[in-house]
Scaffold this active site. Structure first.
Site, PDB file in Angstrom:
ATOM      1  N   LEU A 157      29.894  38.357  45.446  1.00 37.59           N
ATOM      2  CA  LEU A 157      28.881  38.805  44.486  1.00 37.59           C
ATOM      3  C   LEU A 157      29.439  39.864  43.544  1.00 37.59           C
ATOM      4  O   LEU A 157      29.010  41.008  43.529  1.00 37.59           O
ATOM      5  CB  LEU A 157      27.639  39.318  45.224  1.00 37.59           C
ATOM      6  CG  LEU A 157      26.772  38.236  45.832  1.00 37.59           C
ATOM      7  CD1 LEU A 157      25.655  38.836  46.663  1.00 37.59           C
ATOM      8  CD2 LEU A 157      26.196  37.330  44.755  1.00 37.59           C
ATOM      9  N   HIS A 158      30.419  39.494  42.766  1.00 36.24           N
ATOM     10  CA  HIS A 158      31.003  40.372  41.751  1.00 36.24           C
ATOM     11  C   HIS A 158      30.076  40.411  40.541  1.00 36.24           C
ATOM     12  O   HIS A 158      28.997  39.806  40.546  1.00 36.24           O
ATOM     13  CB  HIS A 158      32.397  39.874  41.358  1.00 36.24           C
ATOM     14  CG  HIS A 158      32.385  38.452  40.879  1.00 36.24           C
ATOM     15  ND1 HIS A 158      32.149  38.117  39.566  1.00 36.24           N
ATOM     16  CD2 HIS A 158      32.536  37.292  41.551  1.00 36.24           C
ATOM     17  CE1 HIS A 158      32.181  36.796  39.437  1.00 36.24           C
ATOM     18  NE2 HIS A 158      32.403  36.267  40.636  1.00 36.24           N
ATOM     19  N   ALA A 159      30.443  41.083  39.489  1.00 30.60           N
ATOM     20  CA  ALA A 159      29.567  41.313  38.337  1.00 30.60           C
ATOM     21  C   ALA A 159      29.054  40.021  37.701  1.00 30.60           C
ATOM     22  O   ALA A 159      27.864  39.885  37.434  1.00 30.60           O
ATOM     23  CB  ALA A 159      30.282  42.167  37.295  1.00 30.60           C
TER      24      ALA A 159
END
Length: 88
Positions: free
Chosen positions: A14-16
């Site tokens: 769940l990165h940017a």
């Protein structure tokens, strides 16, 4: 309330970018949406909240929704995660 557990398969978790896509999809629905990981629960419509979970590839998250369109919301968000955050 409907909940479903899904495993993050995309390399960065769940990165940017993934968090932004999740929020954009969640905001299409009127239901309250919650995302859980590591025992923490955050608003599924908050990019900061989602990124604060620190969920990575191979980890399970629980997507929950409560409201009139809860089934559709959970299904759409689960599909997004299962398709590695590629919008279809």
């Amino acid at each position: 309330m409907i909940s479903k557990t899904v495993t993050l398969k995309n390399e960065d978790g769940l990165h940017a970018r993934a968090a932004a896509l999740f929020v954009r999809t969640a905001n299409k629905y009127g239901s309250e949406i919650t995302l859980q990981a590591h025992g923490d629960s955050v608003n599924g419509k908050s990019i900061i909240g989602i990124m604060s979970l620190g969920a990575f590839c191979g980890e399970e998250v629980i997507i929950s929704a409560l409201g009139t369109d809860e089934e559709e919301a959970v299904e759409s968000l689960v599909n997004l995660v299962e398709n590695n955050f590629i919008e279809i």
